[in-house]
Design a protein around this motif. Structure first.
Motif, PDB file in Angstrom:
ATOM      1  N   ILE A 158       8.301   8.311  -4.535  1.00 48.03           N
ATOM      2  CA  ILE A 158       9.659   8.478  -4.033  1.00 48.03           C
ATOM      3  C   ILE A 158      10.590   7.527  -4.778  1.00 48.03           C
ATOM      4  O   ILE A 158      10.280   6.340  -4.948  1.00 48.03           O
ATOM      5  CB  ILE A 158       9.705   8.170  -2.523  1.00 48.03           C
ATOM      6  N   THR A 159      11.740   8.050  -5.202  1.00 50.47           N
ATOM      7  CA  THR A 159      12.794   7.223  -5.785  1.00 50.47           C
ATOM      8  C   THR A 159      14.042   7.353  -4.917  1.00 50.47           C
ATOM      9  O   THR A 159      14.460   8.467  -4.603  1.00 50.47           O
ATOM     10  CB  THR A 159      13.123   7.661  -7.222  1.00 50.47           C
ATOM     11  N   ILE A 160      14.604   6.218  -4.531  1.00 43.82           N
ATOM     12  CA  ILE A 160      15.814   6.218  -3.705  1.00 43.82           C
ATOM     13  C   ILE A 160      16.955   5.604  -4.501  1.00 43.82           C
ATOM     14  O   ILE A 160      16.834   4.489  -5.019  1.00 43.82           O
ATOM     15  CB  ILE A 160      15.601   5.437  -2.388  1.00 43.82           C
ATOM     16  N   LEU A 176      11.851  12.813  -6.309  1.00 47.54           N
ATOM     17  CA  LEU A 176      10.435  12.557  -6.566  1.00 47.54           C
ATOM     18  C   LEU A 176      10.208  12.375  -8.054  1.00 47.54           C
ATOM     19  O   LEU A 176      10.789  13.083  -8.876  1.00 47.54           O
ATOM     20  CB  LEU A 176       9.568  13.710  -6.055  1.00 47.54           C
ATOM     21  N   ASN A 177       9.358  11.425  -8.379  1.00 49.09           N
ATOM     22  CA  ASN A 177       8.962  11.180  -9.766  1.00 49.09           C
ATOM     23  C   ASN A 177       7.537  11.695  -9.942  1.00 49.09           C
ATOM     24  O   ASN A 177       6.578  11.066  -9.492  1.00 49.09           O
ATOM     25  CB  ASN A 177       9.034   9.681 -10.074  1.00 49.09           C
ATOM     26  N   HIS A 178       7.417  12.847 -10.589  1.00 43.72           N
ATOM     27  CA  HIS A 178       6.104  13.467 -10.748  1.00 43.72           C
ATOM     28  C   HIS A 178       5.292  12.826 -11.875  1.00 43.72           C
ATOM     29  O   HIS A 178       4.094  13.111 -12.013  1.00 43.72           O
ATOM     30  CB  HIS A 178       6.263  14.970 -10.996  1.00 43.72           C
ATOM     31  N   ASP A 179       5.925  11.970 -12.654  1.00 46.19           N
ATOM     32  CA  ASP A 179       5.211  11.292 -13.736  1.00 46.19           C
ATOM     33  C   ASP A 179       4.571   9.987 -13.278  1.00 46.19           C
ATOM     34  O   ASP A 179       3.806   9.375 -14.023  1.00 46.19           O
ATOM     35  CB  ASP A 179       6.181  10.997 -14.891  1.00 46.19           C
ATOM     36  N   LYS A 192       2.493   8.264  -9.940  1.00 48.89           N
ATOM     37  CA  LYS A 192       1.800   8.601  -8.703  1.00 48.89           C
ATOM     38  C   LYS A 192       1.739   7.405  -7.754  1.00 48.89           C
ATOM     39  O   LYS A 192       1.655   6.252  -8.184  1.00 48.89           O
ATOM     40  CB  LYS A 192       0.373   9.081  -9.012  1.00 48.89           C
ATOM     41  N   ASP A 193       1.757   7.731  -6.467  1.00 46.40           N
ATOM     42  CA  ASP A 193       1.593   6.682  -5.462  1.00 46.40           C
ATOM     43  C   ASP A 193       0.098   6.430  -5.249  1.00 46.40           C
ATOM     44  O   ASP A 193      -0.743   7.105  -5.865  1.00 46.40           O
ATOM     45  CB  ASP A 193       2.324   7.057  -4.166  1.00 46.40           C
ATOM     46  N   PRO A 194      -0.285   5.463  -4.420  1.00 42.58           N
ATOM     47  CA  PRO A 194      -1.720   5.162  -4.231  1.00 42.58           C
ATOM     48  C   PRO A 194      -2.533   6.343  -3.704  1.00 42.58           C
ATOM     49  O   PRO A 194      -3.759   6.324  -3.776  1.00 42.58           O
ATOM     50  CB  PRO A 194      -1.694   4.019  -3.218  1.00 42.58           C
ATOM     51  N   TRP A 195      -1.856   7.363  -3.173  1.00 41.09           N
ATOM     52  CA  TRP A 195      -2.565   8.535  -2.648  1.00 41.09           C
ATOM     53  C   TRP A 195      -2.637   9.657  -3.681  1.00 41.09           C
ATOM     54  O   TRP A 195      -3.130  10.748  -3.377  1.00 41.09           O
ATOM     55  CB  TRP A 195      -1.855   9.049  -1.391  1.00 41.09           C
ATOM     56  N   GLU A 238       0.811  -1.213   0.000  1.00 37.47           N
ATOM     57  CA  GLU A 238       0.000   0.000   0.000  1.00 37.47           C
ATOM     58  C   GLU A 238       0.845   1.264   0.000  1.00 37.47           C
ATOM     59  O   GLU A 238       0.314   2.358  -0.226  1.00 37.47           O
ATOM     60  CB  GLU A 238      -0.932   0.004   1.225  1.00 37.47           C
ATOM     61  N   ASN A 239       2.144   1.120   0.268  1.00 35.78           N
ATOM     62  CA  ASN A 239       3.032   2.287   0.366  1.00 35.78           C
ATOM     63  C   ASN A 239       4.339   2.027  -0.377  1.00 35.78           C
ATOM     64  O   ASN A 239       5.413   2.008   0.217  1.00 35.78           O
ATOM     65  CB  ASN A 239       3.307   2.607   1.836  1.00 35.78           C
ATOM     66  N   PRO A 240       4.264   1.842  -1.690  1.00 30.74           N
ATOM     67  CA  PRO A 240       5.471   1.497  -2.455  1.00 30.74           C
ATOM     68  C   PRO A 240       6.376   2.701  -2.701  1.00 30.74           C
ATOM     69  O   PRO A 240       5.963   3.855  -2.590  1.00 30.74           O
ATOM     70  CB  PRO A 240       4.885   0.985  -3.779  1.00 30.74           C
TER      71      PRO A 240
END
Length: 567
Positions: free
Chosen positions: A452-454, A439-442, A444-447, A104-106
């Protein structure tokens, strides 16, 4: 109608306005709450996870091993749901309810990064290993002397009284040793070494003049303090302690904050961004996403403390864009998200020990022996910069036996086997600008937020140190006279030491750092960051005690500056 609407909005804004907002309820968030509330501020603490009340919400704290359906092992479903958390040794059947759901939080890993997260009020303060060690000027001066990273804007003398203050409140057991690179603290009585460890200490200190063997310093009480009971040596800290015998937000700082009547805690509140006012040139509040209602809401305050833990704090800063800060709040230096660090670990050096068959030990002591850093103290190593420490201990397994079933087997299992000794190490990682969070603005996360990219990995210096750990660990156990010395394991992946730090480092120059000497953003004076994000280097010791001291110091400064009208 327009007038009524305006009136309603003003009323709603007033209801959502506090003196201070704290983002995160872990070790540093809890400390910020205590300090700010005790100084008279009305404080809102925002936590993305669910609420956890001390004692009431520790459902497995007193369960026996046979009461667990899977005998403390993880199921296939557990591993699939928490595919990152299950990379870490601490994620088990008896405490899995405290950890985040990775499905749920990838997040995206350019290179593997083990982001281990709690998802609860109290955060990782319920899950930490409780090791408490002070930094020395060897550490605060390291960047300046070898040129890696930026110079710390503080030295040990600046933090020493705050170490005293924090240790006196949380309760740290340990022994006074007078080791320059590992300053002593305000200690409760230490835990006792067992008979083999005492022998090991004598042997190692007689062979080497640069190596000390001490008992670990840990935030486990050996005598009661402020309504909290002493440690029962159950080694079940990771389930939540009903005795309050180890330091956590839930058992310690949060009750102190609540006692003032000044604290409001809002769980299920995922912070999206800090709200920045272009005209006032200051932060005015935060926007949150309520994870239950899926609605956004705004809260306002004069002072904001970001304590969401390093990677999450990076997200908040980078996602807080404005005309003045198009690349993230307070990011004129382009250092937000950079210099991500974690300790490297992964090796186990073990051996068998002859003798001592008539000796045993009581309980399951919550700390082991500790060998403070001794490399690159006086003589520089030709192979690597900085250093590492060892920790571990002696133990007895079960007796080998021929019984196969029944009473004979039961009796055989009650007999202890031979002694063994095992040590492991944590090593320092240098700050690298391209070890970073973006951050990858292209995507989206589930929210519906940017993902986030690490991108983080260990380099040649860490790998050379890791090799030295293996060689030196074998040398130490051999020098103690132990047999069958073996080295197992390999270097960990970043994140797995659970000590991620950096991304908004302290420094003297706003052009090369994000925070000043008091954890205050250079460019946004009413925002303070005191979680691991603030660290300019990583040292090799467990960092939480330093985070706590920095937080208490920053809160003191922030309130004084607020009263002067400077923030």
């Amino acid at each position: 109608m327009p007038g009524d609407t305006l009136h309603l909005n003003n009323k709603a804004k007033k209801q959502n306005t506090y003196d201070a907002i704290i983002v995160g309820s872990g070790i540093t968030g809890g400390w910020a709450a205590k300090e700010l509330c005790e100084k008279g501020l009305k404080v809102l603490m925002l936590e993305r996870g669910r609420n956890v009340e001390h004692i009431k919400d520790y459902p497995t704290a007193t369960k026996a091993p046979w009461e667990f359906e899977h005998h403390l092992h993880l199921t296939k479903e557990d591993k699939e749901r928490c595919y990152v958390q299950s990379r870490h040794y601490s994620y088990k059947e008896d405490n899995k309810h405290f950890y985040i759901n990775d499905k749920e939080n990838p997040y995206d890993e350019t290179k593997r990064f083990d982001w281990i997260r709690g998802d609860i009020v109290g955060g990782r303060s319920l899950l930490w290993a409780r090791a408490c060690y002070r930094w020395s000027d060897l550490d605060f001066e390291a960047n300046l002397k070898d040129g890696h990273g930026v110079d710390w804007p503080i030295r040990y003398k600046d933090l020493a009284p705050w170490y005293d203050y924090v240790e006196s409140f949380i309760g740290v057991s340990g022994s006074v040793e007078h080791i320059p690179q590992l300053p002593d603290g305000k200690f409760q009585p230490p835990f006792e070494m067992n008979c083999v460890e005492k022998s090991f200490k004598q042997k190692i200190e007689s062979v080497y003049n640069d190596r000390k063997v001490i008992i670990g310093r840990t935030a486990n009480l050996t005598k009661p303090v402020q309504g909290r009971g002493h440690c029962q040596a159950r080694d079940l800290c990771h389930r939540g302690c009903p005795f309050g015998a180890y330091f956590s937000t839930n058992a310690s700082t949060m009750p102190a904050a609540y006692a003032t009547g000044n604290l409001t805690v809002r769980p299920h509140s995922l912070v999206n961004k800090v709200l920045y006012d272009e005209q006032q040139q200051k932060a005015i509040g935060v926007e949150i996403l309520d994870t239950e209602t899926k609605q956004t809401e705004e809260f306002y305050a004069n002072i904001i403390f970001l304590n969401a833990a390093t990677v999450a704090t990076a997200f908040i800063l980078l996602n807080s864009t404005s005309n003045r800060f198009p690349n993230g709040l307070g990011n004129g230096s382009d250092q937000v998200g950079r210099n991500l660090m974690d300790h490297h670990k992964g090796l186990s050096i073990s051996a068998s020990v002859d003798g001592f068959e008539d000796g045993y030990y009581y309980g399951r002591r919550p700390t082991g022996i500790y060998i403070p850093r001794f490399k690159n103290i006086h003589e520089p190593s030709p192979d690597f910069l900085r250093g590492y420490h060892f920790a571990g201990g002696a133990y007895r397994g079960r007796q080998s036996h021929d019984a196969t079933i029944g009473a004979d087997l039961k009796d055989a299992l009650t007999e202890p086997g031979a002694w063994s000794f095992s040590i492991y190490a944590f090593g320092e990682t240098l700050p690298y600008a391209d070890n970073r969070v973006t951050l990858n603005h292209d995507k989206k996360d589930p929210w519906g937020r940017p993902t986030i990219t690490i991108d983080c990995n260990f380099r040649d210096n860490e790998k050379a140190m890791h090799k030295d750990i293996a060689e030196t660990g074998k040398e130490i156990l051999t020098a103690a006279g132990y047999k069958d010395v073996k080295v197992s394991g390999s270097i960990s992946f970043p994140g797995n030491a659970n000590h991620e730090m950096g991304i908004a480092r302290m420094g003297k120059d706003p052009k090369t750092s994000v925070l000043n000497a008091f954890n205050q953003m250079h460019e946004v004076s009413n925002v303070f960051i005191t979680d691991g994000s603030c660290m300019a280097s990583s040292n090799c010791v467990n960092p939480s005690l330093t985070y706590m001291a920095l937080t208490a110091r920053a809160c003191d400064y922030a309130v004084k500056e607020m009263k002067k009208g400077n923030v």
